[in-house]
Design a protein around this motif. Structure first.
Motif, PDB file in Angstrom:
ATOM      1  N   ALA A 217       5.299 172.022  32.709  1.00 22.65           N
ATOM      2  CA  ALA A 217       6.449 172.321  33.565  1.00 22.65           C
ATOM      3  C   ALA A 217       6.945 173.748  33.376  1.00 22.65           C
ATOM      4  N   ILE A 218       6.587 174.366  32.248  1.00 22.91           N
ATOM      5  CA  ILE A 218       7.025 175.735  31.992  1.00 22.91           C
ATOM      6  C   ILE A 218       6.517 176.690  33.063  1.00 22.91           C
ATOM      7  N   PHE A 219       5.375 176.400  33.671  1.00 22.04           N
ATOM      8  CA  PHE A 219       4.828 177.311  34.677  1.00 22.04           C
ATOM      9  C   PHE A 219       5.727 177.389  35.908  1.00 22.04           C
ATOM     10  N   GLY A 220       6.241 176.236  36.348  1.00 23.46           N
ATOM     11  CA  GLY A 220       7.130 176.243  37.491  1.00 23.46           C
ATOM     12  C   GLY A 220       8.407 177.023  37.233  1.00 23.46           C
ATOM     13  N   VAL A 221       8.912 176.923  36.016  1.00 22.21           N
ATOM     14  CA  VAL A 221      10.127 177.658  35.655  1.00 22.21           C
ATOM     15  C   VAL A 221       9.829 179.146  35.540  1.00 22.21           C
ATOM     16  N   LEU A 222       8.729 179.487  34.883  1.00 24.73           N
ATOM     17  CA  LEU A 222       8.380 180.900  34.734  1.00 24.73           C
ATOM     18  C   LEU A 222       8.149 181.565  36.087  1.00 24.73           C
ATOM     19  N   GLY A 223       7.613 180.798  37.037  1.00 26.92           N
ATOM     20  CA  GLY A 223       7.328 181.361  38.350  1.00 26.92           C
ATOM     21  C   GLY A 223       8.561 181.862  39.073  1.00 26.92           C
ATOM     22  N   LYS A 224       9.732 181.340  38.691  1.00 22.40           N
ATOM     23  CA  LYS A 224      10.963 181.797  39.345  1.00 22.40           C
ATOM     24  C   LYS A 224      11.941 182.457  38.379  1.00 22.40           C
ATOM     25  N   THR A 225      11.494 182.689  37.154  1.00 22.18           N
ATOM     26  CA  THR A 225      12.341 183.362  36.167  1.00 22.18           C
ATOM     27  C   THR A 225      12.413 184.853  36.456  1.00 22.18           C
ATOM     28  N   GLN A 226      13.612 185.366  36.533  1.00 22.41           N
ATOM     29  CA  GLN A 226      13.804 186.790  36.796  1.00 22.41           C
ATOM     30  C   GLN A 226      13.656 187.595  35.503  1.00 22.41           C
ATOM     31  N   THR A 236      11.589 182.867  26.444  1.00 23.78           N
ATOM     32  CA  THR A 236      12.820 182.267  25.935  1.00 23.78           C
ATOM     33  C   THR A 236      13.739 181.842  27.064  1.00 23.78           C
ATOM     34  N   ASP A 237      13.843 182.654  28.118  1.00 25.95           N
ATOM     35  CA  ASP A 237      14.719 182.321  29.243  1.00 25.95           C
ATOM     36  C   ASP A 237      14.239 181.065  29.958  1.00 25.95           C
ATOM     37  N   ALA A 238      12.922 180.923  30.120  1.00 27.72           N
ATOM     38  CA  ALA A 238      12.383 179.727  30.780  1.00 27.72           C
ATOM     39  C   ALA A 238      12.597 178.488  29.913  1.00 27.72           C
ATOM     40  N   LEU A 239      12.393 178.603  28.623  1.00 26.01           N
ATOM     41  CA  LEU A 239      12.633 177.469  27.734  1.00 26.01           C
ATOM     42  C   LEU A 239      14.114 177.086  27.712  1.00 26.01           C
ATOM     43  N   ARG A 240      14.960 178.083  27.821  1.00 25.82           N
ATOM     44  CA  ARG A 240      16.403 177.817  27.872  1.00 25.82           C
ATOM     45  C   ARG A 240      16.752 176.930  29.063  1.00 25.82           C
ATOM     46  N   GLU A 241      16.129 177.218  30.206  1.00 23.64           N
ATOM     47  CA  GLU A 241      16.387 176.394  31.388  1.00 23.64           C
ATOM     48  C   GLU A 241      15.912 174.963  31.175  1.00 23.64           C
ATOM     49  N   LEU A 242      14.729 174.784  30.592  1.00 30.70           N
ATOM     50  CA  LEU A 242      14.238 173.437  30.324  1.00 30.70           C
ATOM     51  C   LEU A 242      15.123 172.714  29.317  1.00 30.70           C
TER      52      LEU A 242
END
Length: 302
Positions: A217-226, A236-242
Motif C-alpha cells: 500500500a505504500i506505493f499508492g501513498v508515495l505516488g501522491k506524496t508531495q 517517512t511522510d508516506a509512512l506517517r499517512e499510513l
C-alpha cells in the motif's frame, strides 16, 4: 484495498545517492563500494537480506553505479587467474558475492529522495510486502533485526519500521516516531512520524534507522506524496499517512533495536565502524587490538 499476507521474499536496497560526504573518494567510486575492512559496505547489506531468507534483491541505482553490478557479477578472468595460482581462499571470496542472491537493478533516473527510490521498486515488487535496507546502516549478523521485523509484519500486517533510542540531542539527525506500547516490550505501534524534527519538536527519542518492512500500500501513498524536507519525496511522510489513517492496509509498528549497529553514513562513523569490525575479526583482531592499544597509549602520553 487489502492485500493478502504473503511470505516476504524480496528486498529493495536504494543505492542511487551521490555520496557527497565522501568526496573526492566517491567522485568515480560509488560510496556503497567503499571497503569496510576488506568487503564493500553494500555486500554486508545484501548478506543481511539473504540471512533473513530474502534471496531476491532489487538494487535502485543511478549514474556511475555500474561497479555495484560488476561486484555481484562473475569475474571469469579473475577467477581463472586465482584458479591457476591455486589460491582457493581468495577464489572463494571472489565467488561469494556473485553467488549470494538473485540480483536485479533499476535506475532512479531522477533522484528525488528515498520515497521516490522505493517507488521505483513497484514494478518488481508488485502486490507483495517487501523489505527495504539502507546501505548506511550495517546491522551485526549476531542481531537478526530484519528477521524479527518480518515476523512482526506477518503477525500484525501493515508496515514495520526499525527504531533505536538515541540521545535527545541527536534526534534531529533522524526521523522520529510517536509510539504507544504493545504487549511485546520490544514492539510499539507508531502513531506519528516526523522527518528530522527541529530541536524540541521530536515526538520521542525513538529514531528511525535504515530497515523497513513495507506493505505494498505504500506505493499508492508515495505516488501522491508531495516533496517534503529537502525538496525530496520522503518515505517517512508516506509512512506517517499510513500510521495516522489506520485503514485496511494495516498499522505501522516499530521494532525497538538494542543490538549492534555500524553507521557508515559520515566519515567519522565510517572510520569507527571499520575499527569496531576489525577488532572483532578472528584473523585481524588480536594484532589490530594490540596495535590500537599501543597507539592510543602513545597519543595520550604525547
Amino acid at each position: 484495498m487489502t492485500h493478502a499476507r504473503t511470505r516476504i521474499s524480496k528486498a529493495v536496497i536504494p543505492a542511487a545517492g551521490l555520496g557527497t560526504r565522501f568526496l573526492p573518494a566517491t567522485k568515480a567510486t560509488p560510496k556503497e563500494m567503499l571497503p569496510v575492512v576488506d568487503k564493500p559496505a553494500i555486500q554486508y547489506v545484501v548478506e543481511e537480506a539473504v540471512a533473513a531468507n530474502l534471496s531476491d534483491v532489487l538494487m535502485i541505482t543511478g549514474r556511475n553505479k555500474r561497479p555495484l553490478e560488476d561486484h555481484f557479477d562473475r569475474n571469469y578472468e579473475l577467477e581463472e587467474a586465482l584458479t591457476r595460482k591455486g589460491d582457493e581462499s581468495r577464489l572463494a571470496k571472489v565467488q561469494e558475492s556473485s553467488d549470494l542472491a538473485t540480483m536485479h537493478y533499476v535506475r532512479q533516473g531522477n533522484p528525488r529522495g528515498l520515497g521516490h527510490a522505493v517507488l521505483c521498486a513497484e514494478p518488481h515488487v508488485g502486490d507483495q510486502p517487501f523489505a527495504v535496507l539502507l546501505g548506511d546502516d550495517l546491522i551485526d549478523p549476531r542481531d537478526p533485526l530484519l528477521s524479527t521485523m518480518i515476523d512482526v509484519q506477518e503477525r500484525h500486517g501493515g508496515s514495520v519500521v526499525a527504531l533505536m533510542e538515541v540521545d535527545p540531542s541527536q534526534i534531529h539527525l533522524y526521523g522520529s516516531a510517536a509510539v504507544v506500547p504493545t504487549d511485546d516490550a520490544n514492539v510499539v505501534r507508531i502513531t506519528d512520524l516526523v522527518e528530522k524534527p527541529a530541536p524540541g519538536e521530536a515526538p520521542s527519542s525513538y529514531a528511525i534507522i535504515g530497515r523497513y518492512v513495507l506493505d505494498p500500500a505504500i506505493f499508492g501513498v508515495l505516488g501522491k506524496t508531495q516533496p517534503g524536507r529537502g525538496g525530496e519525496i520522503q518515505l517517512t511522510d508516506a509512512l506517517r499517512e499510513l500510521a495516522q489513517e489506520g485503514g485496511p492496509d494495516g498499522p505501522v509498528h516499530g521494532v525497538i533495536f538494542k543490538g549492534r549497529r555500524y553507521d557508515t553514513g559520515d566519515r567519522a562513523d565510517y572510520l569507527r565502524a571499520i575499527v569496531r569490525l576489525a577488532c572483532e575479526r578472528d584473523d585481524l583482531g588480536p594484532d589490530f587490538r594490540s596495535w590500537l592499544r599501543s597507539y592510543v597509549n602513545e597519543e595520550m602520553q604525547a
